[in-house]
Motif scaffolding. Structure first.
Motif, PDB file in Angstrom:
ATOM      1  N   GLN A 164       0.883  -1.171   0.000  1.00 33.29           N
ATOM      2  CA  GLN A 164      -0.045   0.043  -0.100  1.00 33.29           C
ATOM      3  C   GLN A 164       0.740   1.192  -0.136  1.00 33.29           C
ATOM      4  OE1 GLN A 164      -2.313   2.113   3.626  1.00 33.29           O
ATOM      5  NE2 GLN A 164      -3.357   0.158   2.992  1.00 33.29           N
ATOM      6  N   LYS A 216      17.378 -11.171   4.492  1.00 28.63           N
ATOM      7  CA  LYS A 216      17.011  -9.541   5.174  1.00 28.63           C
ATOM      8  C   LYS A 216      16.244  -8.843   4.148  1.00 28.63           C
ATOM      9  CE  LYS A 216      19.365 -10.090   8.930  1.00 28.63           C
ATOM     10  NZ  LYS A 216      20.906  -9.651   9.020  1.00 28.63           N
ATOM     11  N   THR A 217      15.418  -8.151   4.883  1.00 37.76           N
ATOM     12  CA  THR A 217      14.349  -7.196   4.061  1.00 37.76           C
ATOM     13  C   THR A 217      15.019  -5.801   4.512  1.00 37.76           C
ATOM     14  OG1 THR A 217      12.989  -7.151   5.904  1.00 37.76           O
ATOM     15  CG2 THR A 217      12.506  -8.704   3.845  1.00 37.76           C
ATOM     16  N   VAL A 218      15.838  -5.609   5.415  1.00 33.97           N
ATOM     17  CA  VAL A 218      16.305  -4.296   5.831  1.00 33.97           C
ATOM     18  C   VAL A 218      17.829  -4.297   5.590  1.00 33.97           C
ATOM     19  CG1 VAL A 218      16.515  -2.655   7.692  1.00 33.97           C
ATOM     20  CG2 VAL A 218      14.584  -4.105   7.591  1.00 33.97           C
ATOM     21  N   GLU A 276      14.177  20.158   0.111  1.00 34.51           N
ATOM     22  CA  GLU A 276      14.684  20.009   1.536  1.00 34.51           C
ATOM     23  C   GLU A 276      14.337  21.342   2.259  1.00 34.51           C
ATOM     24  OE1 GLU A 276      18.461  19.058   1.892  1.00 34.51           O
ATOM     25  OE2 GLU A 276      18.500  17.261   0.701  1.00 34.51           O
ATOM     26  N   GLU A 277      13.967  22.276   1.505  1.00 37.15           N
ATOM     27  CA  GLU A 277      13.562  23.543   2.451  1.00 37.15           C
ATOM     28  C   GLU A 277      11.936  23.462   2.664  1.00 37.15           C
ATOM     29  OE1 GLU A 277      15.617  26.189   2.956  1.00 37.15           O
ATOM     30  OE2 GLU A 277      17.426  25.187   1.959  1.00 37.15           O
ATOM     31  N   GLU A 278      11.677  24.216   3.579  1.00 39.42           N
ATOM     32  CA  GLU A 278      10.252  24.046   3.816  1.00 39.42           C
ATOM     33  C   GLU A 278       9.135  24.713   2.962  1.00 39.42           C
ATOM     34  OE1 GLU A 278       7.368  24.196   7.823  1.00 39.42           O
ATOM     35  OE2 GLU A 278       9.249  24.766   7.977  1.00 39.42           O
ATOM     36  N   GLN A 313      -0.995  11.848   6.845  1.00 38.73           N
ATOM     37  CA  GLN A 313      -1.663  10.697   6.779  1.00 38.73           C
ATOM     38  C   GLN A 313      -0.624   9.499   7.132  1.00 38.73           C
ATOM     39  OE1 GLN A 313      -2.708   8.585   2.867  1.00 38.73           O
ATOM     40  NE2 GLN A 313      -4.043  10.304   2.922  1.00 38.73           N
ATOM     41  N   ALA A 345      -2.008   5.816   7.201  1.00 42.30           N
ATOM     42  CA  ALA A 345      -2.114   4.560   6.119  1.00 42.30           C
ATOM     43  C   ALA A 345      -3.752   4.317   6.153  1.00 42.30           C
ATOM     44  CB  ALA A 345      -1.310   3.171   6.527  1.00 42.30           C
ATOM     45  N   PHE A 379      15.230  11.068   9.967  1.00 41.58           N
ATOM     46  CA  PHE A 379      15.470  11.601   8.828  1.00 41.58           C
ATOM     47  C   PHE A 379      14.808  12.761   8.554  1.00 41.58           C
ATOM     48  CE2 PHE A 379      15.642   7.106   8.469  1.00 41.58           C
ATOM     49  CZ  PHE A 379      17.176   6.814   8.025  1.00 41.58           C
ATOM     50  N   GLY A 400      14.790  25.031  12.356  1.00 40.39           N
ATOM     51  CA  GLY A 400      15.292  25.721  11.171  1.00 40.39           C
ATOM     52  C   GLY A 400      14.497  25.455   9.924  1.00 40.39           C
ATOM     53  N   PRO A 401      14.768  25.825   8.911  1.00 42.51           N
ATOM     54  CA  PRO A 401      14.072  25.806   7.512  1.00 42.51           C
ATOM     55  C   PRO A 401      14.228  24.252   7.043  1.00 42.51           C
ATOM     56  CG  PRO A 401      16.244  26.643   7.146  1.00 42.51           C
ATOM     57  CD  PRO A 401      16.194  26.533   8.565  1.00 42.51           C
ATOM     58  N   LYS A 402      15.186  23.420   7.128  1.00 45.21           N
ATOM     59  CA  LYS A 402      15.373  22.166   6.747  1.00 45.21           C
ATOM     60  C   LYS A 402      14.413  21.335   7.287  1.00 45.21           C
ATOM     61  CE  LYS A 402      18.571  22.825   3.719  1.00 45.21           C
ATOM     62  NZ  LYS A 402      20.192  22.685   4.101  1.00 45.21           N
ATOM     63  N   THR A 403      13.628  20.546   6.418  1.00 47.39           N
ATOM     64  CA  THR A 403      12.646  19.253   6.847  1.00 47.39           C
ATOM     65  C   THR A 403      13.312  17.964   6.800  1.00 47.39           C
ATOM     66  OG1 THR A 403      11.622  19.028   4.902  1.00 47.39           O
ATOM     67  CG2 THR A 403      10.498  20.496   6.555  1.00 47.39           C
ATOM     68  N   VAL A 404      14.374  17.872   5.919  1.00 48.67           N
ATOM     69  CA  VAL A 404      15.161  16.581   5.541  1.00 48.67           C
ATOM     70  C   VAL A 404      16.528  16.988   6.541  1.00 48.67           C
ATOM     71  CG1 VAL A 404      16.259  15.079   4.223  1.00 48.67           C
ATOM     72  CG2 VAL A 404      13.930  16.398   3.663  1.00 48.67           C
ATOM     73  N   GLY A 452      12.109  -6.379  13.237  1.00 50.90           N
ATOM     74  CA  GLY A 452      12.274  -7.638  12.585  1.00 50.90           C
ATOM     75  C   GLY A 452      13.076  -7.189  11.359  1.00 50.90           C
ATOM     76  N   GLU A 453      14.141  -7.879  11.178  1.00 51.62           N
ATOM     77  CA  GLU A 453      15.002  -7.808  10.070  1.00 51.62           C
ATOM     78  C   GLU A 453      14.961  -8.964   8.960  1.00 51.62           C
ATOM     79  OE1 GLU A 453      18.946  -6.378  10.963  1.00 51.62           O
ATOM     80  OE2 GLU A 453      18.107  -4.666  11.941  1.00 51.62           O
TER      81      GLU A 453
END
Lengths: 247, 247
Positions: free
Chosen positions: A80, A223-225, A245-247, B80, B82, B155, B221-225, B244-245
């Motif tokens: 999903q 492994k999936t991760v 990357e800026e807001e 949102q 899921a 992140f 600050g201005p960055k979201t990432v 769970g890996e």
DNA sequence: GGAATAGTGTCTTTAAGACACTATCAA
DNA sequence: TTGATAGTGTCTTAAAGACACTATTCC
């Protein structure tokens, strides 16, 4: 605030699919031509309404997928993505779509499905750039789906879903390059996929040849991760799409 | 395959909210006691049906949020999560829920809302462990929401959504520790938040004091990432929950 | 001076990026 | 032996983890 006899407004549910595959080392999306109104004749993502009241959403996605690609249900990655439910997105009324991401190894040319007069693989770039127009809010959905796949490639073993059961490291690198739209350094790629233990494991003694030195075959590991992850290179400002990357 | 007069089955849409905040340096979830059937009297996530046919899903989430927390709409993070639509999840029929994640600074005790006879902050741990039973599939939704927040803290600048407009680095560290359920090294934490340029910026010359050396104040600050990200420490196998890996 | 909280510096290890050569096959 | 593809090794730099001390305030 609300009437005694108030009852919640019903909505119609659809599933829409962003089906990705690799063809000629490039990322492609499956699009159908709409056979009915609205947007008759326009390109759209495959999808459709729930069949009956008891149908599970994920089952509906599988059903649509096999209708469009005639694919064994067990072999593709299907998850999903998100819900798209803006009140104005479908002229027929309140239609809420649950978008799904499907990923499969190189697929044959698609067969026309129930609601589609035609279906075709279209380069992802043509959708991202807007060169191809899509019905509804499907360009937004496709864009979100592709971005989701790009991110997930970094941290999960999703890339193997683009490959056959056994594959070479070079093929795996092509997956990363096609989905990310970048070129990668072969030497660093070899180092990184092998450092992520459990990502790929040798597949028997098999080898395959195409003129040069035969390549070792691998298959997906348990492994999936991925750890460490395979971080995609930062787009170098002059690239096609700059990450916000800026807001 | 389908009748001439076939029409898609309608469903009912709800929004459910995983509202997270910090209280006494611990992560809490807002739960309400259900005032009506089904599951009358049981704890549940705040949420409810769309109000009318034209209501946007995100607007409905905002509406439920302000009904439960009496909060200025502009100040909280709301996104949102899921869709949960299993056919058996609601005994009233086909009810599909769009789950949302809401994060806000330390909130006052909640006010009872429309559908809730009571509402309360419950430690996230009590929900994760199953110590508190939730109606419907709300434990699953809450678990997914908390895990989503934990990952996003790594992140993105989401952690600042738990803080007031200005905050100290020590407060920010408490956010990370509370959400992740771990302890962090102060020195490494200072280094990392300051290495992620654009994450936090000094807020004027203000200082605040609680007995020791006054702390510098910062604001988002201005960055979201975040780059580099703040990766959470791998749970050391003996921890509460193991990631769970394996497949 | 002592208690309390804020803030920093160094060393080691791990992983990323850049880069060039060797290996194995077929024709 | 040449062309083609597969696979590896080294050096440098960035960032994480571990760890102990100095700074500023209030009493």
């Amino acid at each position: 605030m609300q009437d005694d006899v108030w009852s919640p407004p019903p909505v119609l549910l659809t599933v829409d699919l962003v089906i990705l595959t690799l063809r000629e080392s490039r990322l492609h999306v499956l699009l159908v031509e709409r056979g009915g109104d609205p947007f008759r004749g326009m390109a759209a993502l495959p999808g459709g309404f729930l069949n009956h009241d008891g149908e599970e959403i994920l089952d509906a996605a599988h059903r649509e997928l096999s209708e469009e690609t005639a694919l064994a249900a067990g072999w593709v990655h299907l998850e999903q993505l998100a819900v798209y439910g803006d009140s104005g997105r479908d002229p027929r009324g309140r239609v809420v779509s649950v978008a799904h991401l499907a990923i499969a190894p190189g697929l044959p040319d698609p067969v026309a499905g129930t609601d589609a007069t035609d279906a075709a693989w279209v380069p992802a770039q043509a959708v991202l750039s807007g060169e191809v127009e899509l019905a509804f809010d499907h360009r937004r959905i496709a864009t979100d789906g592709i971005e989701h796949a790009r991110t997930k490639l970094e941290f999960s073993a999703l890339a193997t879903a683009f490959c056959e059961e056994s594959f070479t490291i070079a093929e795996l690198q092509q997956v990363y390059e096609a989905v990310w739209g970048t070129e990668l350094d072969t030497r660093n790629f070899y180092r990184k996929v092998q450092a992520a233990k459990g990502f790929i494991i040798p597949a028997g003694t098999d080898r395959r040849t195409t003129g040069g030195r035969p390549a070792r075959l691998y298959r997906a590991g348990p492994k999936t991760v991925l750890f460490p992850p395979l971080i995609r290179p930062a787009p170098s400002a002059t690239e096609e799409n700059t990450r916000g990357e800026e807001e």
